[in-house]
Design a protein around this motif. Structure first.
Motif, PDB file in Angstrom:
ATOM      1  N   HIS A 211     -55.255  -6.608  12.265  1.00 36.57           N
ATOM      2  CA  HIS A 211     -54.266  -7.571  11.747  1.00 36.57           C
ATOM      3  C   HIS A 211     -52.877  -6.919  11.785  1.00 36.57           C
ATOM      4  O   HIS A 211     -52.063  -7.172  10.915  1.00 36.57           O
ATOM      5  N   HIS A 215     -47.970  -5.691   9.326  1.00 40.90           N
ATOM      6  CA  HIS A 215     -47.913  -7.131   9.086  1.00 40.90           C
ATOM      7  C   HIS A 215     -46.527  -7.721   9.383  1.00 40.90           C
ATOM      8  O   HIS A 215     -45.938  -8.413   8.551  1.00 40.90           O
ATOM      9  N   TYR A 252     -49.432 -13.992   9.597  1.00 39.83           N
ATOM     10  CA  TYR A 252     -48.880 -15.330   9.246  1.00 39.83           C
ATOM     11  C   TYR A 252     -49.539 -16.435  10.075  1.00 39.83           C
ATOM     12  O   TYR A 252     -49.881 -17.481   9.544  1.00 39.83           O
TER      13      TYR A 252
HETATM   14 ZN   LIG Z   1     -51.910 -11.580   6.878  1.00 40.89          ZN
END
Ligand SMILES: [Zn+2]
Length: 322
Positions: A211, A215, A252
């Protein structure tokens, strides 16, 4: 019973099957005024009880393979968690195990072992700051910030978080550092997973996906920065878990706003098997494996939850990047 039949009609087995992928972030110890959308452990337990009753939950890699082969069971579902919160280990795992459910945890690796995501730094700075704090920001549309009552804190965060998250990484982190310094708080160090907890999740049969590291909004990154964020996060997870990691979730996750075709091509080039967006909707055999849709149910009543899951089958995903 009626709802289960309706879900079965919308999500049959085989080639016309549909895969619902649920997305969660945190499972809180108790309800939190500053995180009104996050379930506490009691509510998460209830949601998982309904999911286990109505859906056939598969590990995400098996669900994707069955989706591609046109071999999904009826009412197929997978469960995902983004970001890598330690409460995924403390609170979500025992509930998942209680109902025999598998989930995939997508981890932003820079925050493992004592780190804190930028949004949580802001949330904790605003939460713990004295109510007389006044801070000049040069953020467009935000200006001078006054920290007030708990309800005002919640409203302030609702304005701050979406704006700050979209800024380039260095600008974002500078603003957050300014808030933390002004509020004079000590940041908690046990909010995100440790490497040991990550291994324990995997050992309990959960899957782990990448991920990015920090971020970022990928659209605010240079191509090199985006590639490094994705590659380094996978390398870190692979070194902790000592096995390949081949699933990715875009930070997101909104196409055109948070990622575009450059990042889809990048994720394919790097050898990931699938990538997940945060577009609502369910997935069919024709879905783009590099932009799978996900959905968060937030209901407190059983029939509302069932209707919302049903409605998600009829949500078209016209907004995907192409
Ligand atoms: Zn996230």
């Amino acid at each position: 019973m009626l709802l289960k039949s309706a879900l079965g009609l919308a999500s049959p087995e085989g080639r016309n099957g549909r895969l619902s992928i649920l997305i969660f972030h945190r499972v809180l110890t108790e309800p939190d005024l500053l995180l009104p959308e996050e379930p506490d452990v009691a509510r998460f337990d209830l949601l998982m009880r309904w999911v286990a009753e109505w859906f056939n939950v598969l590990p995400l890699n098996e669900a994707i393979a069955a989706l591609c082969a046109g071999a999904l069971p009826p009412r197929a579902a997978a469960i995902t968690f983004d970001d890598g919160y330690a409460n995924g280990y403390h609170h979500a795992l025992p509930v998942l195990q209680r109902y025999g459910l598998s989930a995939t945890f997508f981890v932003a690796t820079a925050f493992l072992d004592g780190g804190l995501m930028w949004n949580d730094m802001l949330i904790e700075a605003v939460r713990l700051a004295s109510t007389s704090l006044c801070l000049e920001t040069d953020i467009e549309g935000i200006g001078t910030v006054r920290i007030g009552s708990p309800d005002e804190k919640r409203c302030l965060l609702a304005r701050l978080l979406p704006t700050v998250g979209m800024l380039p990484l260095t600008v974002r982190d500078e603003i957050v550092a300014k808030f933390v310094a002004a509020s004079k708080i000590l940041l908690p160090q046990d909010v995100m997973l440790s490497s040991g907890q990550l291994r324990a999740l995997r050992a309990a049969g959960m899957l782990i996906g990448a991920h990015t590291m920090n971020h970022p909004c990928l659209l605010a990154c240079s191509n090199d920065e985006a590639e490094h964020e994705i590659m380094a996060s996978r390398a870190k997870l692979e070194s902790i878990l000592d096995e390949p990691v081949d699933l990715f979730a875009y930070p997101y996750g909104k196409p055109g706003k948070d990622y575009d075709t450059r990042h889809i091509d990048l994720v394919k080039k790097l050898g990931f098997k699938a990538a997940l967006s945060t577009c609502w909707g369910s997935n069919s055999v024709e879905s783009d494996l590099y932009q799978l849709s996900r959905f968060t149910p937030w209901d407190r009543k059983r029939w509302r939850f069932g209707l919302r899951m049903l409605g998600n089958f009829y949500h078209d995903s016209e907004e995907l990047a192409s």
